[in-house]
Write an enzyme that holds these catalytic residues in place. Structure first.
Site, PDB file in Angstrom:
ATOM      1  CG  ASP A  99       5.238 120.667  30.237  1.00 39.58           C
ATOM      2  OD1 ASP A  99       6.029 119.710  30.156  1.00 39.58           O
ATOM      3  OD2 ASP A  99       4.162 120.711  29.610  1.00 39.58           O
TER       4      ASP A  99
HETATM    5  C1  BGC Z   1       4.308 117.746  28.026  1.00 39.57           C
HETATM    6  C2  BGC Z   1       4.010 117.247  29.422  1.00 39.57           C
HETATM    7  C3  BGC Z   1       4.894 116.096  29.761  1.00 39.57           C
HETATM    8  C4  BGC Z   1       6.349 116.494  29.570  1.00 39.57           C
HETATM    9  C5  BGC Z   1       7.314 115.397  29.880  1.00 39.57           C
HETATM   10  C6  BGC Z   1       5.796 117.973  27.812  1.00 39.57           C
HETATM   11  O1  BGC Z   1       6.047 118.227  26.477  1.00 39.57           O
HETATM   12  O2  BGC Z   1       3.600 118.931  27.801  1.00 39.57           O
HETATM   13  O3  BGC Z   1       2.660 116.892  29.518  1.00 39.57           O
HETATM   14  O4  BGC Z   1       4.641 115.685  31.073  1.00 39.57           O
HETATM   15  O5  BGC Z   1       6.537 116.871  28.220  1.00 39.57           O
HETATM   16  O6  BGC Z   1       7.235 114.402  28.933  1.00 39.57           O
END
Ligand code: BGC
Length: 846
Positions: A272
């Site tokens: 992530d």
């Molecule tokens: C979130 C993810 C997301 C990623 C990209 C992160 O902060 O936890 O779920 O896919 O950002 O936006």
């Protein structure tokens, strides 16, 4: 720094030996994809392979966009959020939340909405969709991102997750299931977010750790992931948090042993944004690509630094990361790509997330590659129809007295509450939807998308009411007491809207750091309802919220005659609601969690105050969250899990339970078992297929031991529509498996449309996993009947509205011996159904 060779050798050997190497070779219908992927990888140099695994930062899309390999003309893969549509794009749909999908209890609708999501991502040229979400599962009802997922019940979540993966991938995009694993709250998920951006005390030095025992892990939090893997999920996003004090994205136990080993996951694991905390350890721990590419030790993306990139090249050269691991990383990504057939006619990336300019940089951070970045393609097709259907089919009717609903051409309606109307800044007026302005149809954070439009309830109601010449008055200001008093006094029916909202931790709304601070309606909602109910004899309350809200202040008021929980239904919000209010669609949604009478009824909660520099979330309640806790502690919920009314009534009769004769499992060749299992957790790799009986420690297929998926019992019942309108019933099956399990666990459901007077047979299939528990000593699933346990069977229309009961006897017990096991309301015990092995008895509804 150049290290002496002996040190390099020592560290390399030690680390490689320490970690488990589940190299996947592809099995089942993945083998062709693996073949192609291996061929692809063979062409690459070391640095190309490294570039491939190291994303290029948040460029044109939000997610992983690995380096293009110009030498062989490969453009790389682009991914984008997420669960409610293509994030940051234009001319795309704004879908209903995952929670709403769970509220439908409708496999087909869950599939359909995810198919749409996959199709829109594909049409915009994104290879992967950062969705569906099954972490958070919903440990605490106030958890900020629960609405992105489905339900705190693992079975319902597992079915929904499996269907969502299937839908997304049938449309051609890779489903990147997230967040793996034990990511159950927003507070303390990221160091920088908490300490700097949110400037909250006390400071933390590492993300929180969710601490959970092995059995709870298997029977609750890991459970739905089996379904995703079984349905060929191509990617997984590992989470921010730690699990038992190891970062999720470097956890050998979570990634190598469980996901890739035990569950047989074939695809790739991506980080992530800022969830990677090490270079060598994450590579050896089982992470395959850095989603956003760049990161820093404190989890800030956008600094152009990376644990991988050149550092990974060095780690391979000095032996800290064996080259087979790097090969495996790239192979896994390409296997998903080929498995989905993306090598053939996949559309070029034609949008830039969060940027609507037609021309711009392909790599905005580096200001490189000026070109046309947006074709502004309209990819919505007729998807609004499905979204509206999800809205109406997910609405849960909680109360309906005095025959208030459906509406019958009322002379005058009052529509009251801010949640009925539009956001004065427009549907996309708040960044990533982080505000509570106007009606709530979506939560905030990366799980949001741009609304192409948002049909608010007031507009839809006005339009529909015109047909009946109904007078419609409204007040959209929750604090306009005088006006609320006036209109509610005059109206025949008062549609009163209340809301609550939550979202992702990087944004804060009214001091809610992602997680909700309380479980009550926002903006003085309780007072609004009470004021309206004091004036209006038919007060209908509609709730838009990301999870349960407490409603004790008004639910029993005699003038609150109807209540609908509408969740977060996306762009078609008002239309879906009107369908239900006017009876064009008979409500059939059921609660995917319990509504408590007070916050403490849930037994679990968000940790709001750090209990140390590395906050510790001890999931000491084990298997007992939500209704499992409520049932175990004999708490009377306001509305139980699985509850939801209809405009008609249903009757159940004739419970029949049959064991399904064992069928030999397709044999697995020893060489297959050897290739695909993890030597260190599965020592008997010379396994003979004929020795392969359940349970085993080796899991040579997707979704875990293949025998877990065998149907071992069929439970059937007949449901009759005893009312005067057609309606859908969600028949539910619960089991008591003994052995320390919750008193009732959902293990089956079927949604059926039944005409008035008609009856339909409903069948539930119990798979071996559904009647098994996880034995932590043997590290195996074990069927409880083989432990001498009789399984109690409950069939009904909610977790508490049990209509029929039965028993599946422990192995070796004759059916005649089990009559004493039948609960003693046996004056009403029915005779044994002829074809049945097991006794059943109807019980009075309660
Ligand atoms: C979130 C993810 C997301 C990623 C990209 C992160 O902060 O936890 O779920 O896919 O950002 O936006």
């Amino acid at each position: 720094m150049i290290l002496p060779t002996w040190l390099l050798l020592l560290s390399g050997t030690a680390l490689a030996d320490y970690y488990n190497p589940p190299i996947s070779d592809g099995y089942g219908n993945w083998s062709a994809a693996y073949e192609k992927a291996r061929h692809f990888v063979c062409q690459l140099t070391l640095t190309e392979k490294v570039n491939f695994t190291t994303g290029v930062g948040t460029g044109q899309t939000v997610g992983y966009s690995n380096s293009i390999i110009p030498r062989i003309g490969f453009r790389g893969l682009a991914g984008d959020d997420g669960p409610t549509g293509v994030r940051g794009a234009d001319y795309t749909s704004a879908l209903a939340s995952g929670m709403n999908l769970a509220m439908t209890w409708d496999r087909q609708l869950i599939y359909e909405q995810n198919y749409i999501n996959g199709a829109e991502h594909k049409a915009k040229g994104a290879n992967s969709v950062a969705a569906p979400v099954v972490g958070p599962l919903g440990h605490a009802p106030a958890g900020g991102r629960n609405f992105e997922g489905f339900s705190p019940d693992p079975y319902l979540s597992g079915i929904a997750f499996g269907e969502a993966v299937r839908g997304t991938q049938d449309a051609g995009a890779i489903a990147e299931g997230k967040h793996y694993l034990l990511y159950e709250q927003e507070h303390f998920r990221e160091i920088v977010e908490w300490n700097v951006w949110l400037a909250e005390e006390p400071n933390i030095t590492d993300p929180y750790s969710s601490n959970v025992d092995d059995r709870t892990l298997h029977e609750l939090y890991l459970w739905p992931w089996y379904d995703g893997v079984k349905n060929h999920m191509g990617a997984v996003m590992c989470s921010y948090n730690q699990a038992n004090n190891t970062h999720a994205c470097e956890s050998d136990r979570l990634l190598n042993q469980l996901l890739k080993g035990e569950l047989g996951f074939q695809g790739y694991v991506s980080s992530d944004d800022g969830s990677q905390f090490s270079g060598v350890a994450s590579a050896l721990g089982g992470m395959d690509v850095t989603g956003p590419g760049e990161t820093s030790p404190n989890g800030i993306s956008g600094l152009g630094e990376s644990y991988w990139g050149p550092n990974l090249t060095l780690a391979v050269l000095n032996g800290s990361v064996p080259e087979w691991r790097l090969d495996d990383m790239v192979t896994r990504v390409m296997a998903s790509y080929y498995y989905l057939g993306q090598d053939k006619d996949y559309p070029e990336l034609n949008f830039a997330s969060g940027n609507f300019d037609t021309y711009g940089y392909e790599y905005p951070e580096a200001e490189l590659g000026w070109r046309k970045i947006n074709l502004h393609l309209d990819v919505r097709d007729n998807h609004a129809e499905t979204i509206r259907k999800v809205g109406s089919n997910s609405a849960v009717l909680l109360k309906n007295s005095k025959n208030t609903l459906p509406l019958k051409k009322p002379k005058q309606i009052a529509v009251i509450g801010e949640d009925a109307g539009p956001n004065k800044y427009g549907p996309n007026g708040c960044s990533d939807r982080a505000c509570n302005e106007g009606t709530m149809a979506m939560g905030w954070g990366s799980g949001s998308t741009n609304f192409p439009y948002l049909v608010d309830p007031l507009s839809a109601i006005q339009q529909r009411a015109l047909k009946d010449r109904t007078v419609v008055q409204y007040v959209l200001d929750n604090w306009a007491k005088d006006q609320i008093g006036d209109v509610s006094w005059q109206a025949e029916v008062c549609l009163t809207f209340v809301s609550a909202i939550s979202g992702e931790g990087y944004l804060e709304v009214d001091n809610n750091f992602g997680d909700r601070n309380n479980l009550t309606a926002w903006k003085d909602g309780d007072a609004v309802v009470k004021q309206v109910a004091a004036n209006c004899s038919e007060t209908v309350v509609v709730i838009h919220a990301p999870g349960p809200i407490l409603m004790e202040e008004w639910i029993d008021l005699p003038n609150v005659t109807a209540v609908i929980f509408a969740g977060l239904p996306g762009q078609e919000s008002g239309n879906g609601l009107v369908d239900v209010l006017y009876g064009d669609v008979n409500p059939s949604g059921k609660l995917p969690w319990s509504v408590g009478r007070k916050r403490e009824d849930y037994g679990t909660d968000v940790l709001y105050k750090a209990n140390g520099p590395v906050p510790q979330l001890d999931f000491s309640e084990g298997l007992f969250i939500d209704y499992r806790y409520v049932d175990k502690n004999n708490i009377k919920p306001r509305f139980e899990f699985g509850f939801g009314l209809s405009y008609t009534t249903f009757d159940y009769h004739g419970l029949r339970i049959n064991a399904v004769p064992a069928v030999p499992t397709a044999s697995i060749s020893p060489s297959q078992a050897m290739r695909t299992t993890n030597p260190s957790i599965c020592p008997h790799t010379s396994l003979n297929p004929s020795d392969y009986t359940f349970p085993t420690r080796c899991t040579p297929t997707r979704g875990g031991d293949p025998k877990l998926w065998d149907v071992v019992y069929r439970v059937r019942t007949t449901v009759t529509n005893t009312g005067s309108v057609a309606g859908q019933e969600v028949a539910q099956l619960y089991l008591d498996l003994g052995n320390g399990t919750p008193p009732r666990q959902l293990r089956g459901f079927q949604k059926v449309m039944i005409q008035p007077g008609e009856h339909k047979e409903v069948e539930f299939e119990l798979r071996r996993r559904d009647v098994s528990i996880w034995d932590v000593v043997k590290q195996q699933w074990v069927e409880v009947t083989k432990l001498g346990t009789d399984i109690k069977v409950f069939v009904g229309s909610s977790s508490r509205d049990v209509k029929l009961r039965g028993v599946i006897p422990a192995t070796g017990k004759a059916p005649s011996m089990i009559s004493s096991m039948v609960p003693s309301s046996s004056s009403r015990m029915s005779s044994v159904v002829p074809s049945s092995r097991f006794k059943v008895t109807p019980t009075p509804t309660h």
